[in-house]
Scaffold this motif. Structure first.
Motif, PDB file in Angstrom:
ATOM      1  N   LEU A   1      69.714  -1.447   4.788  1.00 49.79           N
ATOM      2  CA  LEU A   1      68.551  -2.193   4.296  1.00 49.79           C
ATOM      3  C   LEU A   1      68.970  -3.508   3.646  1.00 49.79           C
ATOM      4  CD1 LEU A   1      66.494   0.723   2.716  1.00 49.79           C
ATOM      5  CD2 LEU A   1      65.911  -0.563   4.772  1.00 49.79           C
ATOM      6  N   VAL A   2      70.002  -3.467   2.815  1.00 52.38           N
ATOM      7  CA  VAL A   2      70.453  -4.685   2.136  1.00 52.38           C
ATOM      8  C   VAL A   2      71.008  -5.686   3.151  1.00 52.38           C
ATOM      9  CG1 VAL A   2      72.143  -5.600   0.492  1.00 52.38           C
ATOM     10  CG2 VAL A   2      70.848  -3.535  -0.056  1.00 52.38           C
TER      11      VAL A   2
ATOM     12  N   VAL B   1      70.848   2.592   2.538  1.00 54.99           N
ATOM     13  CA  VAL B   1      70.661   1.499   1.579  1.00 54.99           C
ATOM     14  C   VAL B   1      71.494   0.293   1.998  1.00 54.99           C
ATOM     15  CG1 VAL B   1      71.061   0.800  -0.826  1.00 54.99           C
ATOM     16  CG2 VAL B   1      70.023   3.012  -0.329  1.00 54.99           C
TER      17      VAL B   1
ATOM     18  N   ASP C   1      62.518  -1.139  -0.605  1.00 51.87           N
ATOM     19  CA  ASP C   1      62.972   0.131  -0.031  1.00 51.87           C
ATOM     20  C   ASP C   1      64.414   0.408  -0.440  1.00 51.87           C
ATOM     21  OD1 ASP C   1      63.234   2.451   1.461  1.00 51.87           O
ATOM     22  OD2 ASP C   1      62.871   1.500   3.400  1.00 51.87           O
ATOM     23  N   ALA C   2      65.267  -0.617  -0.411  1.00 53.27           N
ATOM     24  CA  ALA C   2      66.678  -0.445  -0.782  1.00 53.27           C
ATOM     25  C   ALA C   2      66.827  -0.063  -2.252  1.00 53.27           C
ATOM     26  CB  ALA C   2      67.462  -1.723  -0.492  1.00 53.27           C
ATOM     27  N   VAL C   3      66.060  -0.712  -3.118  1.00 54.64           N
ATOM     28  CA  VAL C   3      66.141  -0.397  -4.550  1.00 54.64           C
ATOM     29  C   VAL C   3      65.672   1.038  -4.815  1.00 54.64           C
ATOM     30  CG1 VAL C   3      65.130  -0.957  -6.808  1.00 54.64           C
ATOM     31  CG2 VAL C   3      65.991  -2.776  -5.344  1.00 54.64           C
TER      32      VAL C   3
ATOM     33  N   ASN D   1      62.597   5.914   8.218  1.00 51.28           N
ATOM     34  CA  ASN D   1      61.670   6.207   7.124  1.00 51.28           C
ATOM     35  C   ASN D   1      60.639   7.254   7.536  1.00 51.28           C
ATOM     36  OD1 ASN D   1      62.701   4.623   5.045  1.00 51.28           O
ATOM     37  ND2 ASN D   1      61.592   2.808   5.702  1.00 51.28           N
TER      38      ASN D   1
ATOM     39  N   LEU E   1      71.502   8.852   1.892  1.00 49.95           N
ATOM     40  CA  LEU E   1      70.793   7.607   1.600  1.00 49.95           C
ATOM     41  C   LEU E   1      71.718   6.405   1.414  1.00 49.95           C
ATOM     42  CD1 LEU E   1      67.979   8.801  -0.829  1.00 49.95           C
ATOM     43  CD2 LEU E   1      67.708   7.919   1.487  1.00 49.95           C
ATOM     44  N   VAL E   2      72.981   6.621   1.063  1.00 51.27           N
ATOM     45  CA  VAL E   2      73.891   5.514   0.767  1.00 51.27           C
ATOM     46  C   VAL E   2      74.067   4.563   1.961  1.00 51.27           C
ATOM     47  CG1 VAL E   2      76.254   4.916   0.089  1.00 51.27           C
ATOM     48  CG2 VAL E   2      75.028   6.731  -1.110  1.00 51.27           C
TER      49      VAL E   2
ATOM     50  N   SER F   1      65.437   3.547  -2.627  1.00 55.90           N
ATOM     51  CA  SER F   1      66.343   4.510  -1.976  1.00 55.90           C
ATOM     52  C   SER F   1      67.670   4.594  -2.720  1.00 55.90           C
ATOM     53  CB  SER F   1      66.584   4.109  -0.523  1.00 55.90           C
ATOM     54  OG  SER F   1      65.379   4.141   0.203  1.00 55.90           O
ATOM     55  N   GLY F   2      68.153   3.455  -3.204  1.00 52.91           N
ATOM     56  CA  GLY F   2      69.397   3.453  -3.973  1.00 52.91           C
ATOM     57  C   GLY F   2      69.254   4.212  -5.273  1.00 52.91           C
TER      58      GLY F   2
END
Length: 179
Positions: free
Chosen positions: A106-107, A103, A63-65, A127, A99-100, A67-68
Protein backbone atom coordinates in the motif's frame (compact mmCIF):
# COMPACT_ATOMS: atom_id res chain seq x y z
CA UNK A 1 1.03 -14.98 -80.14
CA UNK A 2 -0.20 -13.44 -76.84
CA UNK A 3 -1.85 -15.64 -74.32
CA UNK A 4 -4.30 -14.52 -71.68
CA UNK A 5 -3.16 -15.34 -68.13
CA UNK A 6 -5.07 -18.17 -66.55
CA UNK A 7 -6.04 -18.53 -62.93
CA UNK A 8 -2.99 -20.70 -62.31
CA UNK A 9 -0.70 -17.90 -63.55
CA UNK A 10 -1.99 -15.33 -61.03
CA UNK A 11 -0.15 -14.75 -57.76
CA UNK A 12 -1.53 -16.43 -54.64
CA UNK A 13 -2.66 -13.22 -52.98
CA UNK A 14 -4.50 -11.92 -56.05
CA UNK A 15 -8.11 -10.98 -55.44
CA UNK A 16 -10.54 -9.64 -57.95
CA UNK A 17 -12.04 -6.93 -55.75
CA UNK A 18 -9.63 -4.50 -54.06
CA UNK A 19 -11.76 -4.53 -50.86
CA UNK A 20 -11.23 -8.27 -50.49
CA UNK A 21 -7.47 -8.04 -50.35
CA UNK A 22 -5.66 -8.70 -47.10
CA UNK A 23 -4.42 -5.46 -45.68
CA UNK A 24 -1.08 -5.42 -43.97
CA UNK A 25 -0.80 -2.98 -41.10
CA UNK A 26 1.18 0.04 -42.13
CA UNK A 27 4.09 1.22 -40.06
CA UNK A 28 3.10 3.74 -37.44
CA UNK A 29 2.97 7.19 -38.93
CA UNK A 30 2.30 5.90 -42.47
CA UNK A 31 -1.26 5.69 -43.72
CA UNK A 32 -4.58 5.56 -41.94
CA UNK A 33 -4.30 2.03 -40.61
CA UNK A 34 -1.05 2.80 -38.79
CA UNK A 35 -2.57 5.89 -37.20
CA UNK A 36 -5.64 3.96 -36.05
CA UNK A 37 -3.51 1.18 -34.55
CA UNK A 38 -1.34 3.74 -32.80
CA UNK A 39 -4.37 5.58 -31.39
CA UNK A 40 -5.90 2.32 -30.14
CA UNK A 41 -2.63 1.28 -28.54
CA UNK A 42 -2.26 4.64 -26.80
CA UNK A 43 -5.85 4.46 -25.53
CA UNK A 44 -5.30 0.97 -24.13
CA UNK A 45 -2.14 2.13 -22.35
CA UNK A 46 -4.09 4.98 -20.76
CA UNK A 47 -6.71 2.56 -19.52
CA UNK A 48 -4.11 0.18 -18.10
CA UNK A 49 -2.06 2.90 -16.37
CA UNK A 50 -3.80 4.97 -13.69
CA UNK A 51 -2.48 8.25 -12.37
CA UNK A 52 -2.41 8.11 -8.59
CA UNK A 53 -4.66 11.03 -7.75
CA UNK A 54 -4.70 12.60 -4.30
CA UNK A 55 -7.97 10.75 -3.64
CA UNK A 56 -6.44 7.34 -4.44
CA UNK A 57 -3.23 8.24 -2.57
CA UNK A 58 -5.18 9.22 0.55
CA UNK A 59 -7.33 6.08 0.38
CA UNK A 60 -4.23 3.89 0.06
CA UNK A 61 -2.40 5.70 2.87
CA UNK A 62 -5.44 5.55 5.15
CA UNK A 63 -5.65 1.82 4.47
CA UNK A 64 -1.91 1.48 5.15
CA UNK A 65 -2.12 3.35 8.46
CA UNK A 66 -5.14 1.35 9.66
CA UNK A 67 -3.68 -1.98 8.47
CA UNK A 68 -0.29 -1.14 9.98
CA UNK A 69 -1.86 -0.25 13.32
CA UNK A 70 -3.89 -3.45 13.25
CA UNK A 71 -0.77 -5.46 12.37
CA UNK A 72 1.22 -3.95 15.26
CA UNK A 73 -1.67 -4.44 17.65
CA UNK A 74 -2.18 -8.05 16.55
CA UNK A 75 1.52 -9.00 16.56
CA UNK A 76 2.55 -7.27 19.79
CA UNK A 77 -0.74 -7.58 21.63
CA UNK A 78 -1.80 -11.11 20.70
CA UNK A 79 -1.15 -12.52 24.21
CA UNK A 80 -3.13 -9.65 25.80
CA UNK A 81 -5.95 -9.48 23.24
CA UNK A 82 -6.57 -13.22 23.13
CA UNK A 83 -8.28 -13.57 26.53
CA UNK A 84 -10.02 -10.20 26.11
CA UNK A 85 -11.57 -11.10 22.72
CA UNK A 86 -11.63 -14.88 23.23
CA UNK A 87 -9.80 -15.34 19.95
CA UNK A 88 -6.79 -17.67 19.61
CA UNK A 89 -3.47 -15.83 20.11
CA UNK A 90 -1.83 -17.56 17.09
CA UNK A 91 -4.72 -16.38 14.88
CA UNK A 92 -4.21 -12.77 15.98
CA UNK A 93 -0.43 -13.00 15.64
CA UNK A 94 -0.41 -14.51 12.14
CA UNK A 95 -3.16 -12.18 10.94
CA UNK A 96 -0.86 -9.32 11.96
CA UNK A 97 2.13 -10.91 10.21
CA UNK A 98 0.11 -11.30 7.01
CA UNK A 99 -0.72 -7.59 7.08
CA UNK A 100 2.93 -6.45 7.09
CA UNK A 101 3.69 -7.08 3.37
CA UNK A 102 0.26 -5.73 2.47
CA UNK A 103 1.06 -2.47 4.27
CA UNK A 104 4.36 -2.30 2.35
CA UNK A 105 2.45 -2.75 -0.93
CA UNK A 106 0.00 0.00 0.00
CA UNK A 107 2.76 2.47 0.90
CA UNK A 108 4.79 1.66 -2.22
CA UNK A 109 1.71 2.07 -4.43
CA UNK A 110 0.67 5.33 -2.77
CA UNK A 111 4.13 6.84 -3.34
CA UNK A 112 4.07 6.28 -7.10
CA UNK A 113 2.83 8.84 -9.63
CA UNK A 114 1.26 6.20 -11.88
CA UNK A 115 0.34 2.61 -11.24
CA UNK A 116 -0.99 -0.22 -13.33
CA UNK A 117 -4.73 -0.58 -13.03
CA UNK A 118 -4.30 -4.26 -12.19
CA UNK A 119 -2.33 -3.39 -9.04
CA UNK A 120 -5.26 -1.35 -7.77
CA UNK A 121 -7.64 -4.16 -8.67
CA UNK A 122 -5.43 -6.58 -6.73
CA UNK A 123 -5.43 -4.32 -3.66
CA UNK A 124 -9.21 -4.01 -3.81
CA UNK A 125 -9.53 -7.79 -4.23
CA UNK A 126 -7.23 -8.45 -1.25
CA UNK A 127 -9.37 -6.12 0.85
CA UNK A 128 -12.55 -7.86 -0.32
CA UNK A 129 -11.07 -11.26 0.52
CA UNK A 130 -10.10 -9.99 3.97
CA UNK A 131 -13.71 -8.87 4.57
CA UNK A 132 -15.09 -12.20 3.35
CA UNK A 133 -12.60 -14.16 5.49
CA UNK A 134 -13.44 -12.06 8.56
CA UNK A 135 -17.16 -12.66 8.29
CA UNK A 136 -16.57 -16.27 7.24
CA UNK A 137 -14.54 -16.78 10.40
CA UNK A 138 -17.43 -15.50 12.50
CA UNK A 139 -19.94 -17.82 10.84
CA UNK A 140 -17.67 -20.85 11.01
CA UNK A 141 -17.29 -22.96 14.10
CA UNK A 142 -13.51 -22.48 14.11
CA UNK A 143 -13.59 -19.70 16.73
CA UNK A 144 -16.09 -18.66 19.36
CA UNK A 145 -15.31 -15.06 20.31
CA UNK A 146 -17.22 -13.13 22.92
CA UNK A 147 -19.25 -10.01 22.10
CA UNK A 148 -16.15 -7.81 22.17
CA UNK A 149 -14.35 -10.23 19.82
CA UNK A 150 -17.31 -10.22 17.44
CA UNK A 151 -17.41 -6.42 17.53
CA UNK A 152 -13.63 -6.26 16.89
CA UNK A 153 -13.89 -8.52 13.84
CA UNK A 154 -16.97 -6.72 12.47
CA UNK A 155 -15.55 -3.21 12.92
CA UNK A 156 -12.24 -4.03 11.22
CA UNK A 157 -14.04 -5.87 8.40
CA UNK A 158 -16.37 -2.91 7.79
CA UNK A 159 -13.40 -0.52 7.84
CA UNK A 160 -11.57 -2.66 5.28
CA UNK A 161 -14.70 -2.77 3.11
CA UNK A 162 -14.83 1.03 3.29
CA UNK A 163 -11.18 1.27 2.20
CA UNK A 164 -11.87 -1.06 -0.73
CA UNK A 165 -14.86 1.05 -1.76
CA UNK A 166 -12.84 4.28 -1.60
CA UNK A 167 -10.06 2.72 -3.68
CA UNK A 168 -12.59 1.44 -6.22
CA UNK A 169 -14.20 4.89 -6.53
CA UNK A 170 -10.79 6.48 -7.00
CA UNK A 171 -9.80 3.94 -9.65
CA UNK A 172 -13.05 4.45 -11.58
CA UNK A 173 -12.64 8.21 -11.51
CA UNK A 174 -9.05 7.96 -12.73
CA UNK A 175 -10.00 5.49 -15.47
CA UNK A 176 -12.92 7.66 -16.59
CA UNK A 177 -10.56 10.62 -16.93
CA UNK A 178 -8.01 8.59 -18.89
CA UNK A 179 -10.47 7.37 -21.54
Amino acid sequence: MLMEPTLGDRPRNFYYLPGNRHQKPALSGFGQLGAKAEATETRQEKIMIVTVSPFIRNALLLDAVASGATALLAIAGAPFLSPLLELPAPLLFWAGVVLVPFVALLVATARRKTVRRMVLIDIIAINALWVAASFGLLFSSLVSPNALGIAFICVQAIAVALFAELQFIGMRRATALAV
